[in-house]
Design a protein around this motif. Structure first.
Motif, PDB file in Angstrom:
ATOM      1  N   SER C  11       0.767  -1.526   0.009  1.00 28.73           N
ATOM      2  CA  SER C  11       0.021  -0.326   0.059  1.00 28.73           C
ATOM      3  C   SER C  11       0.513   1.170   0.020  1.00 28.73           C
ATOM      4  CB  SER C  11      -0.887  -0.044   1.524  1.00 28.73           C
ATOM      5  OG  SER C  11      -1.293  -1.155   1.652  1.00 28.73           O
ATOM      6  N   HIS C  12       0.068   2.418  -0.594  1.00 30.05           N
ATOM      7  CA  HIS C  12       1.195   3.810  -0.735  1.00 30.05           C
ATOM      8  C   HIS C  12       0.643   5.020   0.062  1.00 30.05           C
ATOM      9  CE1 HIS C  12       0.222   4.154  -5.000  1.00 30.05           C
ATOM     10  NE2 HIS C  12      -0.989   4.868  -3.718  1.00 30.05           N
ATOM     11  N   VAL C  13      -0.055   4.659   1.294  1.00 28.63           N
ATOM     12  CA  VAL C  13      -1.247   5.502   1.658  1.00 28.63           C
ATOM     13  C   VAL C  13      -0.039   6.453   2.095  1.00 28.63           C
ATOM     14  CG1 VAL C  13      -2.480   6.067   3.866  1.00 28.63           C
ATOM     15  CG2 VAL C  13      -2.281   3.904   2.700  1.00 28.63           C
ATOM     16  N   TYR C  56       3.559   2.645  -9.603  1.00 30.99           N
ATOM     17  CA  TYR C  56       2.748   3.248  -9.201  1.00 30.99           C
ATOM     18  C   TYR C  56       1.578   4.065  -9.626  1.00 30.99           C
ATOM     19  CZ  TYR C  56       4.845   7.449 -10.380  1.00 30.99           C
ATOM     20  OH  TYR C  56       5.282   8.612 -10.926  1.00 30.99           O
ATOM     21  N   ASN C  57       0.753   4.697  -8.944  1.00 33.99           N
ATOM     22  CA  ASN C  57      -0.093   5.725  -9.776  1.00 33.99           C
ATOM     23  C   ASN C  57      -0.316   7.256  -9.203  1.00 33.99           C
ATOM     24  OD1 ASN C  57      -1.902   4.893  -7.824  1.00 33.99           O
ATOM     25  ND2 ASN C  57      -3.172   6.848  -8.352  1.00 33.99           N
ATOM     26  N   ASP C  58      -0.507   8.375 -10.202  1.00 30.24           N
ATOM     27  CA  ASP C  58       0.050   9.526  -9.468  1.00 30.24           C
ATOM     28  C   ASP C  58      -1.479   9.610  -9.480  1.00 30.24           C
ATOM     29  OD1 ASP C  58       0.957  12.100  -9.863  1.00 30.24           O
ATOM     30  OD2 ASP C  58      -0.995  12.795 -11.094  1.00 30.24           O
ATOM     31  N   HIS C  59      -0.975  10.581  -8.220  1.00 28.97           N
ATOM     32  CA  HIS C  59      -2.826  11.167  -7.951  1.00 28.97           C
ATOM     33  C   HIS C  59      -2.779  12.476  -8.016  1.00 28.97           C
ATOM     34  CE1 HIS C  59      -1.559   7.830  -5.678  1.00 28.97           C
ATOM     35  NE2 HIS C  59      -2.168   7.337  -5.099  1.00 28.97           N
ATOM     36  N   ALA C  60      -3.457  12.882  -9.748  1.00 28.54           N
ATOM     37  CA  ALA C  60      -2.850  14.301  -9.478  1.00 28.54           C
ATOM     38  C   ALA C  60      -2.435  15.043  -9.564  1.00 28.54           C
ATOM     39  CB  ALA C  60      -4.796  14.882  -9.099  1.00 28.54           C
ATOM     40  N   ASP C 124       4.510  11.653  -6.546  1.00 28.15           N
ATOM     41  CA  ASP C 124       4.538  12.125  -5.047  1.00 28.15           C
ATOM     42  C   ASP C 124       4.606  10.590  -4.644  1.00 28.15           C
ATOM     43  OD1 ASP C 124       2.426   9.890  -6.139  1.00 28.15           O
ATOM     44  OD2 ASP C 124       0.464  11.335  -7.093  1.00 28.15           O
ATOM     45  N   HIS C 125       3.681  10.735  -3.296  1.00 30.02           N
ATOM     46  CA  HIS C 125       3.319   9.361  -1.863  1.00 30.02           C
ATOM     47  C   HIS C 125       3.317   8.174  -2.789  1.00 30.02           C
ATOM     48  CE1 HIS C 125      -0.883   9.895  -2.165  1.00 30.02           C
ATOM     49  NE2 HIS C 125      -1.027   8.385  -2.425  1.00 30.02           N
ATOM     50  N   GLY C 126       2.849   7.917  -3.837  1.00 32.80           N
ATOM     51  CA  GLY C 126       2.455   6.923  -4.438  1.00 32.80           C
ATOM     52  C   GLY C 126       3.771   6.049  -5.199  1.00 32.80           C
ATOM     53  N   ILE C 239      -8.978  -0.547  -6.755  1.00 32.96           N
ATOM     54  CA  ILE C 239      -8.454  -0.707  -7.967  1.00 32.96           C
ATOM     55  C   ILE C 239      -7.592  -0.308  -8.423  1.00 32.96           C
ATOM     56  CG2 ILE C 239      -9.033   1.852  -8.633  1.00 32.96           C
ATOM     57  CD1 ILE C 239     -10.422  -0.649 -10.771  1.00 32.96           C
ATOM     58  N   GLU C 240      -6.816   0.338  -7.422  1.00 31.12           N
ATOM     59  CA  GLU C 240      -4.784   0.484  -7.744  1.00 31.12           C
ATOM     60  C   GLU C 240      -4.716  -1.047  -7.282  1.00 31.12           C
ATOM     61  OE1 GLU C 240      -4.525   4.517  -5.507  1.00 31.12           O
ATOM     62  OE2 GLU C 240      -3.301   2.622  -3.895  1.00 31.12           O
ATOM     63  N   MET C 241      -4.915  -2.187  -6.870  1.00 29.39           N
ATOM     64  CA  MET C 241      -4.075  -3.497  -7.051  1.00 29.39           C
ATOM     65  C   MET C 241      -3.956  -3.719  -8.520  1.00 29.39           C
ATOM     66  SD  MET C 241      -6.004  -5.612  -3.564  1.00 29.39           S
ATOM     67  CE  MET C 241      -7.812  -4.189  -3.133  1.00 29.39           C
TER      68      MET C 241
ATOM     69  N   VAL D  90     -11.631  13.095  -5.618  1.00 31.69           N
ATOM     70  CA  VAL D  90     -11.486  12.907  -4.497  1.00 31.69           C
ATOM     71  C   VAL D  90      -9.133  13.250  -4.451  1.00 31.69           C
ATOM     72  CG1 VAL D  90     -11.260  10.558  -4.295  1.00 31.69           C
ATOM     73  CG2 VAL D  90     -11.511  11.760  -2.867  1.00 31.69           C
ATOM     74  N   TYR D  91      -9.623  12.902  -6.089  1.00 33.43           N
ATOM     75  CA  TYR D  91      -7.380  12.919  -5.358  1.00 33.43           C
ATOM     76  C   TYR D  91      -6.722  14.558  -6.333  1.00 33.43           C
ATOM     77  CZ  TYR D  91      -6.303   8.156  -5.081  1.00 33.43           C
ATOM     78  OH  TYR D  91      -6.807   6.683  -4.957  1.00 33.43           O
ATOM     79  N   PHE D  92      -8.301  15.230  -6.453  1.00 26.93           N
ATOM     80  CA  PHE D  92      -8.005  16.627  -6.448  1.00 26.93           C
ATOM     81  C   PHE D  92      -8.960  17.544  -5.756  1.00 26.93           C
ATOM     82  CE2 PHE D  92      -8.020  14.328 -11.259  1.00 26.93           C
ATOM     83  CZ  PHE D  92      -6.952  15.474 -11.635  1.00 26.93           C
TER      84      PHE D  92
HETATM   85 FE   LIG Z   1      -3.396   5.634  -4.605  1.00 27.65          FE
END
Ligand SMILES: [Fe+3]
Ligand SMILES: [Fe+3]
Lengths: 298, 150, 298, 150
Positions: C11-13, C56-60, C124-126, C239-241, D90-92
């Protein structure tokens, strides 16, 4: 239901945009090139497509080296003409079709194409020159456009096979769009040209015409041409022809040619242009041009 | 025409083939990395104000970019073959052609062994033939075979 | 020859980054979470990977709505920590491995993955939270990183099958890189979480643990889970899984688990973490942790 | 677990399923388009100077963006469920949580029917159960069957 009614192939040499914008399109040099599009302009007036899915490549205009998408689909409302170093072309803005574009984008991702979605960008000669060739100089373009940008600048570009498969998936996506739309797919760029180095100016008429022949009928052998063959045979920028395969793939198993035009030269490039119909029982009007424009200088 | 399915070709073979074309630099990762800032510099000339600043003092404008001295000299000299050798790509360099007001074909001709009128005449006559221009290795093999014959 | 020696899932909380940066990682709340990574931190010191391919994914952060790449690979020299609204995390810059990254990018395009190449971006945090979890707080990260960003924000994300296949192609690409490199692939994000709407806070321990089970051994059934199942069972951000499947696909036919950790909660999220070895005759050290951290709150 | 190959699923079926999850707005194209400028606005808060300008006069800062009045009101009210309904993601929106200095979980809890302490307690106890939260259609069918039974 939306349906793909035709495929159009065309070179997109920037000089053609200059000729059009500065009214040189009927002079000795450009006259024979533009004459080969006269039939198509009349035909387009009768066809009245609602949307063009316009497969092209960006030439270091919207995308710099920071980000290089292999397949990018424009889902925006409108696109302005890019300033490629001499100011933007004085052509109308390009109106997008976000409903159709987003539908296609979503459908393509489900079909395992790793699309990049673009909502804001400028479009360069790769997209605007084909519009000028097919529609002349209207105050507004007569249809909407879904830009589909393919990387053919940084190696490797997508394989011919992948481009063809993308076209097949685009067809499926269009046919699952509920609105009744007349959609054309255009493949642009090519034909023979090399814009760099001591080998610049390379033209291979035989190969180009073999490629034009291969777009017609029910063979899919063109999808298996490796990149190296485009480069060796048609010059380093001849690779742009892989974009025509997206168009061809979108027409289904079999096609018929309605119009064909080939001319050398335009600047450094061989001009190729073709109008194709899908021929899989769609029942479309197969009336073509009376003459196939002769291969120049032969 | 090769009709073998080109998928899953090994990347090393693929890139080696790209280096086998006479008089041609294919814009592979190696070149894209080498020329990164040169191409980004060229792209900056899409903006009117940057073109004006560049024209006013080319050297000063280029000094704002992390270019090598070789790259700056090649750009100042408009030595486009040298620019290609240093990682330039023609679609990026074309912004410099435009800034100079040079027609594309004329700029391209400077990379060949012809003057522009001669290059233009070649294009009018149907362009450069691909004969003997397809493969460095094939040309070398042919030359070696010819030598053997004598 | 470069080789993939391990896969790490985590996880990458973002809150884990805060806990690490502000030295709360051993308090009552975070202690049980970080304890599950202690084994891995020791193990990583012994493994000394040269490069992490970090999925990972970028969170905006790097990508806004203007451009949305499905698969983007970072080919740059280095990446800075993004300002996600409270200033950038005080962590070292992330050093890239452009040689390997470009090699993988080129190889993936040949294998018909439609990659977007990124040369400049912030991460980012991801991406940075997994580095903190596995390496603690060094002055510089102990290895290089190839960022592989997957769109899981705008629908549809790539299918599980496509992600798994991407992993398979990444493996092939790594194994054709001539330099002798110890490469790990990390899959990040997940597990159960929903960050929006009245259903926020959803956690499904059974499903999460079924997913962890499925990563081990020689079954590939996880690649066929449709998106809707992740959303219904594990929350909208579960869905990140799918990103873990890129990692799993890169490990080849069979895997063995060396370490496993599961804890609820961290903020809104279930924490899952696993260390996997490829088990296809690679002859790697299969020594694992003595204990599998118990499922929290059971 | 469904093990059928999900490839080549029809996009309409796919999107319809996404609307069948209770209390959940999946960020599909429809929402991405509706919320485009709201999300771009939120993303602008990643820059310190923009955060400062926004804090100084929220309304004035938002007026620089092509937002609908509804979107502005939802943002001013920090009504995040309403923001989601108007196309927010939500991410935005999280950039606004951060600008407000609000912990993520607390911001998220405002979208539920719980106060934050209760939400936090639920999370400590293992989170919200998926039971009865999987499908709107299934819930409706179950309710109808139950009614029939009586
Ligand atoms: Fe994430
Ligand atoms: Fe072109």
């Amino acid at each position: 239901m939306a349906r793909i009614t035709a495929g159009v192939a065309s070179s997109h040499v920037p000089l053609l945009g200059v000729a059009s914008d500065f009214n040189k399109d009927r002079d000795d040099y450009f006259g024979p090139i533009f004459a080969g599009y006269d039939w198509t302009r009349e035909w387009e007036k009768a066809e009245k497509p609602d949307v063009i899915i316009l497969v092209y490549n960006d030439h270091a205009s919207a995308f710099d080296m920071k980000i290089i998408p292999t397949f990018a689909i424009g889902c925006g409302e409108r696109y302005k003409s890019a300033d490629e170093g001499w100011g933007p072309r004085a052509v109308p803005d390009v109106e997008g079709h976000p409903d159709l574009a987003w539908h296609i984008a979503q459908s393509l991702v489900l079909d395992e194409f790793d699309m990049t979605i673009i909502n804001e960008m400028d479009v360069d000669h790769g997209l605007t020159v084909p519009l000028s060739m097919m529609f002349g100089k209207p105050d507004a373009w007569p249809c909407k456009v879904v830009p589909l940008a393919v990387n053919v600048v940084t190696y490797p570009p997508p394989s011919g096979n992948r481009c063809w498969a993308l076209g097949e998936a685009v067809r499926k996506a269009v046919e699952s769009f509920p609105e009744d739309l007349n959609v054309q797919v255009w493949g642009t760029g090519g034909m023979s040209h090399q814009l760099q180095g001591p080998r610049a100016g390379l033209i291979n008429k035989e190969w180009d015409n073999m490629f034009l022949d291969g777009l017609v009928g029910d063979s899919d052998h063109l999808r298996r041409i490796p990149h190296i063959e485009y480069l060796r045979e048609t010059g380093s920028e001849g690779i742009e022809m892989v974009m025509w395969l997206v168009m061809r793939g979108a027409l289904g198993k079999k096609t018929r040619a309605l119009h064909r035009h080939y001319h050398v030269p335009c600047s450094n490039t061989a001009i190729g242009h073709m109008v194709l119909r899908p021929d899989n029982g769609e029942g479309l009007d197969m009336t073509g041009s009376d003459t196939v424009t002769a291969i120049a200088a032969e | 025409m090769i009709t073998e399915d080109p998928r899953h070709q090994d990347i090393h073979e693929y890139l080696a083939e790209m280096e086998d074309i006479p008089g041609t630099r294919v814009f592979t990762a190696k070149r894209a990395r080498q020329g990164y800032h040169m191409n980004q510099f060229a792209m900056s000339l899409m903006k009117d104000e940057n073109r004006a600043r560049f024209k006013a003092d080319e050297r000063a404008y280029m000094d704002e970019w992390p270019l090598t001295e070789d790259q700056k000299l090649a750009l100042l000299a408009r030595d486009y073959n040298r620019c290609l050798d240093l990682g330039g790509n023609v679609y990026f360099l074309a912004k410099l052609f435009s800034t100079d007001g040079l027609p594309f074909a004329e700029a391209v001709s400077t990379m060949t062994d012809m003057e522009f009128p001669e290059y233009r005449a070649m294009m009018m006559a149907g362009g450069r033939s691909p004969e003997g221009m397809r493969s460095i290795r094939a040309n070398e093999a042919a030359a070696a075979a010819k030598k053997e014959d004598r």
